[in-house]
Design an enzyme around this catalytic site. Structure first.
Site, PDB file in Angstrom:
ATOM      1  N   VAL A  14      -2.103  -7.715  -4.099  1.00 54.80           N
ATOM      2  CA  VAL A  14      -1.810  -8.821  -3.190  1.00 54.80           C
ATOM      3  C   VAL A  14      -3.106  -9.562  -2.880  1.00 54.80           C
ATOM      4  O   VAL A  14      -4.088  -8.956  -2.450  1.00 54.80           O
ATOM      5  CB  VAL A  14      -1.156  -8.313  -1.893  1.00 54.80           C
ATOM      6  CG1 VAL A  14      -0.867  -9.471  -0.942  1.00 54.80           C
ATOM      7  CG2 VAL A  14       0.132  -7.561  -2.216  1.00 54.80           C
TER       8      VAL A  14
ATOM      9  N   GLU B 258     -18.079  18.307   2.638  1.00 58.39           N
ATOM     10  CA  GLU B 258     -17.277  19.046   1.657  1.00 58.39           C
ATOM     11  C   GLU B 258     -17.823  18.866   0.247  1.00 58.39           C
ATOM     12  O   GLU B 258     -17.842  19.813  -0.546  1.00 58.39           O
ATOM     13  CB  GLU B 258     -15.820  18.587   1.750  1.00 58.39           C
ATOM     14  CG  GLU B 258     -15.170  19.031   3.052  1.00 58.39           C
ATOM     15  CD  GLU B 258     -13.750  18.525   3.238  1.00 58.39           C
ATOM     16  OE1 GLU B 258     -13.034  19.072   4.102  1.00 58.39           O
ATOM     17  OE2 GLU B 258     -13.352  17.575   2.534  1.00 58.39           O
TER      18      GLU B 258
ATOM     19  N   ALA C 178      -5.792  10.725   7.930  1.00 60.50           N
ATOM     20  CA  ALA C 178      -4.403  10.769   7.477  1.00 60.50           C
ATOM     21  C   ALA C 178      -3.410  10.868   8.628  1.00 60.50           C
ATOM     22  O   ALA C 178      -2.354  10.228   8.595  1.00 60.50           O
ATOM     23  CB  ALA C 178      -4.212  11.958   6.524  1.00 60.50           C
TER      24      ALA C 178
ATOM     25  N   GLY D 227      -0.388   4.428   0.328  1.00 65.74           N
ATOM     26  CA  GLY D 227      -1.144   5.569   0.855  1.00 65.74           C
ATOM     27  C   GLY D 227      -0.334   6.332   1.882  1.00 65.74           C
ATOM     28  O   GLY D 227       0.896   6.245   1.925  1.00 65.74           O
ATOM     29  N   PHE D 228      -1.007   7.084   2.726  1.00 67.69           N
ATOM     30  CA  PHE D 228      -0.308   7.898   3.721  1.00 67.69           C
ATOM     31  C   PHE D 228       0.559   7.036   4.633  1.00 67.69           C
ATOM     32  O   PHE D 228       1.723   7.363   4.899  1.00 67.69           O
ATOM     33  CB  PHE D 228      -1.318   8.689   4.560  1.00 67.69           C
ATOM     34  CG  PHE D 228      -1.980   9.815   3.815  1.00 67.69           C
ATOM     35  CD1 PHE D 228      -1.251  10.925   3.413  1.00 67.69           C
ATOM     36  CD2 PHE D 228      -3.324   9.770   3.511  1.00 67.69           C
ATOM     37  CE1 PHE D 228      -1.853  11.970   2.733  1.00 67.69           C
ATOM     38  CE2 PHE D 228      -3.941  10.807   2.829  1.00 67.69           C
ATOM     39  CZ  PHE D 228      -3.207  11.913   2.438  1.00 67.69           C
TER      40      PHE D 228
ATOM     41  N   ASP E 205      -5.553   3.096   8.133  1.00 73.43           N
ATOM     42  CA  ASP E 205      -6.983   2.796   8.221  1.00 73.43           C
ATOM     43  C   ASP E 205      -7.272   1.326   8.467  1.00 73.43           C
ATOM     44  O   ASP E 205      -8.273   0.982   9.094  1.00 73.43           O
ATOM     45  CB  ASP E 205      -7.691   3.229   6.927  1.00 73.43           C
ATOM     46  CG  ASP E 205      -7.782   4.737   6.787  1.00 73.43           C
ATOM     47  OD1 ASP E 205      -7.344   5.442   7.720  1.00 73.43           O
ATOM     48  OD2 ASP E 205      -8.286   5.209   5.749  1.00 73.43           O
TER      49      ASP E 205
ATOM     50  N   GLY F  35       0.804  -1.218   0.000  1.00 75.48           N
ATOM     51  CA  GLY F  35       0.000   0.000   0.000  1.00 75.48           C
ATOM     52  C   GLY F  35       0.832   1.260   0.000  1.00 75.48           C
ATOM     53  O   GLY F  35       1.718   1.429   0.844  1.00 75.48           O
TER      54      GLY F  35
END
Length: 427
Positions: A83, A174, A322, A17-18, A305, A15
């Site tokens: 994966v 948002e 995040a 991501g952050f 997460d 992964g």
């Protein structure tokens, strides 16, 4: 995978991501072989996905090539792969491009949309967790107005111009605000032969407040901002079904809408192979201890997460945002280095830097530990934090210039149907 054999320990990160990126950064310049796997070759700055979906930003301005970030790092390898399974007994992961052995494994697969078992909603509603999905929403929104121009049926036109957003968290709030600003300043110019006043933006929240997890003042102010922008805010209303045409709720209110955007929940994107007792069922997150190690495993970590680090203060783990992901990724890298050097590992302590959400032009809410504020100053703080957090000078420059242009001209230049989105036929 053509990953060379080495005498260095191999750390595999799943992964980009952050969390995964923070871990990879922390492991660079060490005597390790680091292998990063992701199904995309770029990192996505997810907090700004809603601006791609509403034509405010180009998609490549919130994406950054993973390989570019580590071009000058020795013993670092990236592979585009999905994966499918972990084999802890043999320290092997199975992917669509082959198998790979690991010494230390970091699972940072992030989250995916949680439809809570509702198959109809999963089939017909839109989700927004990736750039392709954000582009699908952008195309569908614009295509709806193109269709509304052509239909002679008032009911069909009304449904095409009716938007339902399910979930009153930061994403839903948002997105609703961005759509409301499009309705106010952009769509009347693009579609002068449509009565844009018929456009309805409905934000549905199952609980009694928006932005759950933020302060009561932030929740109230966000709701006021949305109502002033013309958004219909529905609280204490639970969506039960959506058949592609009608949104059915637990109450008496039902909505005939061609577009439903689901922002009501997320769950961890787990991987097969771990013991079943390692998974928190409802949220599908992986149980980890204070060192981010997966329960009953000594060389498998989960961060971000997908990880549930339960404690007395946080029985359901840290928020799926995040900041926890970045902090866990940074610490797990330090702990792996410490472990390989036979030093003591450090338990994770979350440093809550606050929460924020923007509702539109000059409208935002910010909750810091000792200071909570709303309005135009909060909006500038929100912009600065998000701009600073983007990866790459080019992305920062493009986003900043877009924001300045959009603010001055009250425009969104990327309202383009680049690839038409074909909606699933309703039942």
């Amino acid at each position: 995978m053509n990953i060379p054999q080495t005498s260095f320990p191999r750390v595999v990160i799943i992964g980009g991501g952050f969390a995964g990126l923070a871990a990879a950064r922390g492991l660079e310049k060490q005597e390790l072989q680091v292998v990063l796997l992701d199904k995309h070759n770029y990192h996505t700055f997810q907090p700004l996905l809603y601006q791609v979906a509403t034509g405010g930003l180009e998609p490549d301005s919130i994406a950054f090539p993973l390989r570019k970030r580590f071009n000058d790092v020795a013993n670092f390898y990236f592979r585009l792969a999905e994966v499918s399974k972990i084999n802890p007994a043999k320290n092997i992961i199975e992917t669509n491009i082959g198998n790979l052995e690991y010494d230390e494994l970091i699972i940072a697969t992030g989250s995916t949309t949680n439809f809570f078992g509702n198959k109809n909603v999963e089939k017909y509603a839109m989700e927004m967790k990736s750039i392709p999905q954000a582009l699908n929403i952008r195309s569908l929104v614009l295509e709806n107005f193109e269709e509304a121009l052509l239909t002679s049926s008032f009911e069909e036109r009304k449904a095409l111009m009716n938007f339902v957003i399910v979930g009153g968290g930061p994403t839903g709030v948002e997105l609703a605000g961005a759509l409301a600003e499009m309705k106010k300043g952009i769509l009347p110019k693009d579609y002068p032969d449509l009565d844009i006043r018929q456009m309805q933006i409905n934000l549905i929240q199952s609980s009694g407040c928006l932005l759950k997890g933020m302060s009561a003042k932030a929740s109230e102010k966000a709701e006021d901002f949305l109502i002033n922008l013309g958004v219909n805010v529905w609280k204490n209303l639970r969506v039960l079904d959506y058949d592609g045409k009608i949104v059915t709720t637990k109450g008496a209110d039902h909505f005939k809408a061609a577009t439903v955007i689901w922002a009501a929940g997320v769950k961890g994107e787990t991987i097969n192979g771990l013991n079943a007792d390692c998974i928190v069922e409802r949220a599908e997150r992986i149980k980890v201890n204070a060192f981010s190690k997966v329960e009953n495993y000594t060389n498998i970590y989960a961060i971000g997460d997908v990880a549930c680090m339960a404690s007395e203060k946080k029985p359901f783990g840290h928020p799926m945002m995040a900041q926890p992901a970045l902090q866990q990724g940074t610490l797990v890298a330090k702990n792996i280095i410490a472990k390989l050097q036979n030093k003591n590992e450090t338990p994770f302590v979350y440093n809550d830097k606050g929460s924020m959400a923007t509702i539109g032009r000059n409208k935002a809410v910010v909750d810091l530990e000792k200071w909570k504020f709303q309005g135009i100053f909060a909006w500038f703080v929100w912009m600065f934090v998000h701009l600073f957090s983007l990866i790459g000078f080019r992305n920062k420059a493009i986003v900043f210039l877009n924001w300045v242009y959009n603010y001055i001209r009250f425009d969104r230049e990327t309202r383009l149907i680049i690839r038409p989105y074909k909606k699933k036929a309703s039942i």
